[in-house]
Design a protein around this motif. Structure first.
Motif, PDB file in Angstrom:
ATOM      1  N   ASP A  58       0.829  -1.205   0.000  1.00 33.99           N
ATOM      2  CA  ASP A  58       0.000   0.000   0.000  1.00 33.99           C
ATOM      3  C   ASP A  58       0.861   1.251   0.000  1.00 33.99           C
ATOM      4  O   ASP A  58       2.016   1.246   0.451  1.00 33.99           O
ATOM      5  N   THR A  95      -0.013  -3.944   4.042  1.00 30.92           N
ATOM      6  CA  THR A  95       0.826  -2.861   4.538  1.00 30.92           C
ATOM      7  C   THR A  95       0.003  -1.842   5.313  1.00 30.92           C
ATOM      8  O   THR A  95      -1.096  -1.490   4.898  1.00 30.92           O
ATOM      9  N   HIS A 144      14.527   9.728   7.246  1.00 28.66           N
ATOM     10  CA  HIS A 144      14.634   8.265   7.314  1.00 28.66           C
ATOM     11  C   HIS A 144      14.847   7.745   8.742  1.00 28.66           C
ATOM     12  O   HIS A 144      14.113   6.884   9.228  1.00 28.66           O
ATOM     13  N   TYR A 148      12.167   5.549  11.384  1.00 26.02           N
ATOM     14  CA  TYR A 148      12.393   4.262  12.054  1.00 26.02           C
ATOM     15  C   TYR A 148      12.286   4.376  13.581  1.00 26.02           C
ATOM     16  O   TYR A 148      11.830   3.442  14.250  1.00 26.02           O
ATOM     17  N   SER A 219      17.604  -1.074   5.306  1.00 27.85           N
ATOM     18  CA  SER A 219      18.614  -0.162   5.866  1.00 27.85           C
ATOM     19  C   SER A 219      19.047  -0.704   7.225  1.00 27.85           C
ATOM     20  O   SER A 219      18.439  -1.639   7.755  1.00 27.85           O
ATOM     21  N   HIS A 328      16.683   2.782   1.429  1.00 29.14           N
ATOM     22  CA  HIS A 328      18.073   2.350   1.278  1.00 29.14           C
ATOM     23  C   HIS A 328      18.133   1.001   0.562  1.00 29.14           C
ATOM     24  O   HIS A 328      18.989   0.766  -0.273  1.00 29.14           O
TER      25      HIS A 328
HETATM   26  C1  LIG Z   1       8.435  -6.828  -0.913  1.00 23.50           C
HETATM   27  C2  LIG Z   1       8.367  -5.422  -0.454  1.00 23.50           C
HETATM   28  C3  LIG Z   1       7.142  -4.831  -0.239  1.00 23.50           C
HETATM   29  C4  LIG Z   1       7.050  -3.513   0.183  1.00 23.50           C
HETATM   30  N1  LIG Z   1       5.818  -2.976   0.343  1.00 23.50           N
HETATM   31  C5  LIG Z   1       5.712  -1.682   0.668  1.00 23.50           C
HETATM   32  C6  LIG Z   1       4.435  -1.085   0.744  1.00 23.50           C
HETATM   33  O1  LIG Z   1       3.427  -1.719   0.527  1.00 23.50           O
HETATM   34  N2  LIG Z   1       4.370   0.229   1.077  1.00 23.50           N
HETATM   35  C7  LIG Z   1       5.484   0.990   1.336  1.00 23.50           C
HETATM   36  O2  LIG Z   1       5.351   2.160   1.648  1.00 23.50           O
HETATM   37  N3  LIG Z   1       6.716   0.429   1.274  1.00 23.50           N
HETATM   38  C8  LIG Z   1       6.845  -0.878   0.943  1.00 23.50           C
HETATM   39  N4  LIG Z   1       8.088  -1.426   0.827  1.00 23.50           N
HETATM   40  C9  LIG Z   1       9.245  -0.598   1.188  1.00 23.50           C
HETATM   41  C10 LIG Z   1       9.879  -1.007   2.507  1.00 23.50           C
HETATM   42  O3  LIG Z   1       8.994  -1.526   3.443  1.00 23.50           O
HETATM   43  C11 LIG Z   1      10.694   0.067   3.218  1.00 23.50           C
HETATM   44  O4  LIG Z   1       9.870   1.002   3.858  1.00 23.50           O
HETATM   45  C12 LIG Z   1      11.557   0.828   2.286  1.00 23.50           C
HETATM   46  O5  LIG Z   1      12.283  -0.061   1.482  1.00 23.50           O
HETATM   47  C13 LIG Z   1      12.521   1.734   3.065  1.00 23.50           C
HETATM   48  O6  LIG Z   1      13.233   0.998   3.942  1.00 23.50           O
HETATM   49  P1  LIG Z   1      14.818   0.884   3.992  1.00 23.50           P
HETATM   50  O7  LIG Z   1      15.387   2.253   3.766  1.00 23.50           O
HETATM   51  O8  LIG Z   1      15.010   0.346   5.395  1.00 23.50           O
HETATM   52  O9  LIG Z   1      15.237  -0.102   2.938  1.00 23.50           O
HETATM   53  C14 LIG Z   1       8.214  -2.756   0.415  1.00 23.50           C
HETATM   54  C15 LIG Z   1       9.453  -3.338   0.198  1.00 23.50           C
HETATM   55  C16 LIG Z   1       9.532  -4.655  -0.237  1.00 23.50           C
HETATM   56  C17 LIG Z   1      10.867  -5.265  -0.439  1.00 23.50           C
END
Ligand SMILES: Cc1cc2nc3c(=O)[nH]c(=O)nc-3n(C[C@H](O)[C@H](O)[C@H](O)COP(=O)(O)O)c2cc1C
Length: 438
Positions: A58, A95, A144, A148, A219, A328
């Motif tokens: 979502d 989500t 970011h 978290y 991340s 990230h």
């Molecule tokens: C399989 C998968 C599904 C995800 N689904 C969503 C989603 O539905 N909505 C959203 O806002 N982010 C979604 N994300 C993004 C991540 O949950 C995360 O918030 C984003 O990658 C940033 O995190 P990071 O900087 O820790 O990598 C998804 C990522 C993956 C790999």
């Protein structure tokens, strides 16, 4: 005693128009994510394939230039509530954002879904990477790191709310007229940095004790959050060695949080493009790629890399970019692949159009099963989150071709063993520990 063979967990990432940005243009493919019957058909196929989980992502904004299913779609928990009524086994995951929702609402939504589905609910806790949602909520998009920090507290509050009720708090004693044993319903009394939530929640303890928690951020703080709270982690990987390293790094974090490495299933996302021969599968991917609309693809690439990429020459090398404030995980994986393979920006753009930065494999059912087996047995995965390029055909091909291959090899179940998502994942029902007794 005979050691049971470890088996894969499978999820399906559902986007009605297909995970490929142009999947809906294939003749016979579904062309709407606002159509309940399309989702019901996918859910039936997921149960035919004995999948652990059906997952709906979502977002909280609409960009007409983005992936069509990101732009015109149902609110996912509403959709899952409808699917709960027409399914019996498959887990139902959606989500909800820790940046733009309230913990009380989220706890209540997923508790309701867990009751409605008889113990099949899962919450994908995301921090919402893009800032576009902020304008729809009259807020500033937090950076970011702060997203978290909020998320950690948010999840604690949600879990605390789920634990407010003891299992046998509803007595419904017709003789005495006592409906609830008030001594078994506890307040939370949460006063934290970001939230103040008194509790209790206004729904009894869930069939699963607590719904399953999914997490997909890669991340440093995302991994820490996963290690502390997630039951299933969706990873973004493009390469076996990279996947092994990410898998090991996450599993190593778990004991630091008092958890066993077996308590968390890591599922890399993969888009399988399936043909009767390798050539046919490659042709199918080429055919799908020929439908790509450059506006969509550029918007998705810019989103993944966290900046407008239209100023860069498409046939030049992928520029060195810093990790963005958005995600990230996606940016790091995609930029690493580009460097490893000497990709141009156009190559990366094509990859994003195909699977939004997820891993793509083309092959026959047997060769795809070989690859999944290699990753599963090679310390890179506990299963996979399958992203069919189009529905229903692309998912049918996986369920009717690849699943039987995996079953023949003893790598996937031949029947569901229980009705709850925790049963499929081999997770026990968590004991109440979060609610503060009052
Ligand atoms: C399989 C998968 C599904 C995800 N689904 C969503 C989603 O539905 N909505 C959203 O806002 N982010 C979604 N994300 C993004 C991540 O949950 C995360 O918030 C984003 O990658 C940033 O995190 P990071 O900087 O820790 O990598 C998804 C990522 C993956 C790999």
């Amino acid at each position: 005693m005979r050691q049971e063979q470890r088996q894969m967990h499978l999820g399906v990432f559902v986007l009605g128009t297909g995970n490929h940005v142009a999947g809906w243009r294939l003749p016979g493919a579904a062309d709407s994510f606002q159509n309940l019957s399309v989702a019901q058909q996918i859910a039936r196929t997921a149960e035919r394939g004995l999948f652990d989980l059906l997952f709906l992502g979502d977002g909280l904004s609409a960009d007409p230039n983005a992936h069509p299913s990101f732009t015109a779609r149902f609110e996912p928990i509403t959709m899952l509530a409808a699917l709960a009524a027409t399914t019996t086994h498959v887990g139902l995951g959606a989500t909800a954002s820790t940046t733009y929702a309230e913990p009380y609402t989220v706890a209540r939504l997923f508790a309701s879904l867990d009751h409605l589905s008889g113990g099949r609910a899962a919450w994908n806790a995301v921090t919402t990477s893009g800032g576009q949602a902020a304008a729809n909520f009259g807020r500033q998009h937090p950076p970011h790191g702060q997203r978290y920090e909020v998320a950690e507290e948010f999840i604690d509050v949600v879990r605390g709310l789920w634990d407010c009720w003891e299992d046998d708090a509803i007595v419904a004693d017709r003789k005495t007229g006592r409906y609830i044993d008030a001594a078994k319903v506890h307040k939370l009394h949460h006063k934290g940095r970001f939230f103040e939530v008194e509790g209790p929640l206004n729904i009894g303890r869930c069939p699963q004790g607590q719904p399953v928690i999914l997490q997909a951020g890669a991340s440093e703080p995302g991994q820490e959050m996963a290690a502390r709270s997630a039951d299933v982690v969706f990873s973004v990987v493009q390469d076996l060695d990279e996947a092994r390293a990410a898998y090991a790094a996450l599993k190593e974090r778990l004991p630091r949080h008092g958890r066993d490495p077996g308590e968390v299933a890591v599922l890399p996302g993969v888009m399988p493009v399936i043909g009767r021969t390798q050539e046919e599968a490659l042709e199918k991917l080429d055919h799908l790629q020929s439908f790509v609309n450059s506006t969509n693809a550029l918007s998705m690439l810019s989103n993944r890399l966290g900046q407008d990429m239209s100023a860069y020459p498409m046939d030049g090398p992928v520029p060195d970019l810093p990790l963005p404030d958005t995600s990230h995980g996606f940016a790091r994986t995609m930029l690493a692949k580009a460097r490893r393979e000497g990709m141009t920006l156009r190559d990366l753009y094509n990859l994003t159009a195909a699977a939004r930065g997820h891993w793509v494999i083309c092959g026959t059912p047997a060769s795809i099963a070989d690859t999944l087996e290699e990753w599963f047995l090679g310390g890179a995965a506990d299963g996979f989150n399958i992203l069919p390029p189009y529905f229903p055909g692309g998912f049918d091909e996986f369920v009717d071709g690849v699943v039987p291959e995996l079953q023949r090899r003893g790598l996937f179940r031949r029947a569901y063993r229980g009705r709850k998502l925790r049963d499929h994942l081999g997770l026990s029902r968590p004991a109440r520990q979060h609610g503060t007794p009052t």
